[in-house]
Write a protein that holds these residues in place. Structure first.
Motif, mmCIF file in Angstrom:
data_model
loop_
_atom_site.group_PDB
_atom_site.id
_atom_site.type_symbol
_atom_site.label_atom_id
_atom_site.label_comp_id
_atom_site.label_asym_id
_atom_site.label_seq_id
_atom_site.Cartn_x
_atom_site.Cartn_y
_atom_site.Cartn_z
ATOM 1 N N GLY A 37 0.840 -1.184 0.000
ATOM 2 C CA GLY A 37 0.000 0.000 0.000
ATOM 3 C C GLY A 37 0.872 1.230 0.000
ATOM 4 O O GLY A 37 2.094 1.143 0.085
ATOM 5 N N GLU A 38 0.263 2.345 -0.088
ATOM 6 C CA GLU A 38 0.999 3.601 -0.045
ATOM 7 C C GLU A 38 1.667 3.719 1.322
ATOM 8 O O GLU A 38 0.993 3.802 2.358
ATOM 9 C CB GLU A 38 0.051 4.779 -0.274
ATOM 10 N N GLY A 39 2.983 3.691 1.332
ATOM 11 C CA GLY A 39 3.732 3.838 2.576
ATOM 12 C C GLY A 39 3.703 2.635 3.489
ATOM 13 O O GLY A 39 4.046 2.716 4.660
ATOM 14 N N PHE A 40 3.332 1.462 2.977
ATOM 15 C CA PHE A 40 3.209 0.259 3.792
ATOM 16 C C PHE A 40 3.909 -0.893 3.089
ATOM 17 O O PHE A 40 3.795 -1.039 1.874
ATOM 18 C CB PHE A 40 1.725 -0.078 3.983
ATOM 19 N N VAL A 62 6.415 -2.541 8.039
ATOM 20 C CA VAL A 62 6.740 -1.141 8.297
ATOM 21 C C VAL A 62 5.735 -0.222 7.621
ATOM 22 O O VAL A 62 5.102 -0.582 6.630
ATOM 23 C CB VAL A 62 8.166 -0.768 7.814
ATOM 24 N N GLU A 63 5.616 0.953 8.186
ATOM 25 C CA GLU A 63 4.793 2.003 7.609
ATOM 26 C C GLU A 63 5.667 3.246 7.517
ATOM 27 O O GLU A 63 6.374 3.582 8.457
ATOM 28 C CB GLU A 63 3.580 2.280 8.491
ATOM 29 N N HIS A 79 7.899 3.683 10.748
ATOM 30 C CA HIS A 79 7.329 3.058 11.938
ATOM 31 C C HIS A 79 7.360 1.548 11.772
ATOM 32 O O HIS A 79 6.803 1.023 10.802
ATOM 33 C CB HIS A 79 5.882 3.501 12.149
ATOM 34 N N LEU A 80 8.006 0.875 12.692
ATOM 35 C CA LEU A 80 8.013 -0.574 12.712
ATOM 36 C C LEU A 80 6.720 -1.031 13.367
ATOM 37 O O LEU A 80 6.463 -0.726 14.532
ATOM 38 C CB LEU A 80 9.217 -1.101 13.489
ATOM 39 N N ARG A 81 5.876 -1.719 12.624
ATOM 40 C CA ARG A 81 4.565 -2.124 13.135
ATOM 41 C C ARG A 81 4.605 -3.491 13.812
ATOM 42 O O ARG A 81 3.955 -3.707 14.822
ATOM 43 C CB ARG A 81 3.523 -2.112 12.018
ATOM 44 N N GLU A 82 5.325 -4.442 13.231
ATOM 45 C CA GLU A 82 5.430 -5.763 13.856
ATOM 46 C C GLU A 82 6.600 -6.521 13.263
ATOM 47 O O GLU A 82 7.010 -6.267 12.134
ATOM 48 C CB GLU A 82 4.138 -6.563 13.703
ATOM 49 N N VAL A 83 7.139 -7.440 14.062
ATOM 50 C CA VAL A 83 8.226 -8.311 13.623
ATOM 51 C C VAL A 83 7.940 -9.710 14.145
ATOM 52 O O VAL A 83 7.588 -9.885 15.307
ATOM 53 C CB VAL A 83 9.598 -7.848 14.163
#
Length: 88
Positions: free
Chosen positions: A30-33, A55-56, A62-66
């Protein structure tokens, strides 16, 4: 990545990390994702680690999940293993 690996332990950690992250290679970004995968091995065959990160990106990253998976063989010293993973 999987077709370039012929070591079962290496492919297993990638598959486990992807399953934990619910990886879908056909899912559109997505845009920026986006998502990325990292893979490493220690001393050629000593240990294997794979991580999937989501990441976003806007004005900042921004690290969203790993999600990660590791195979280091038989663990003798649990605290030593935890220190190695966190340090890596």
């Amino acid at each position: 990545r999987l077709r370039h690996l012929d070591v079962p332990r290496a492919t297993a950690v990638i598959k486990e990390a992807a399953a934990a992250a619910k990886w879908d290679a056909s899912a559109p970004g997505g845009e920026g994702f986006g998502r990325g995968i990292g893979f490493g091995r220690y001393k050629n065959v000593g240990g294997y680690y794979a991580a999937i990160a989501t990441v976003e990106v806007s004005e900042k990253v921004h690290l969203r999940e790993v999600y990660g998976a590791i195979d280091v063989g038989e663990v003798i010293h649990k605290d030593g293993l935890i220190n190695q993973i966190e340090g890596g």
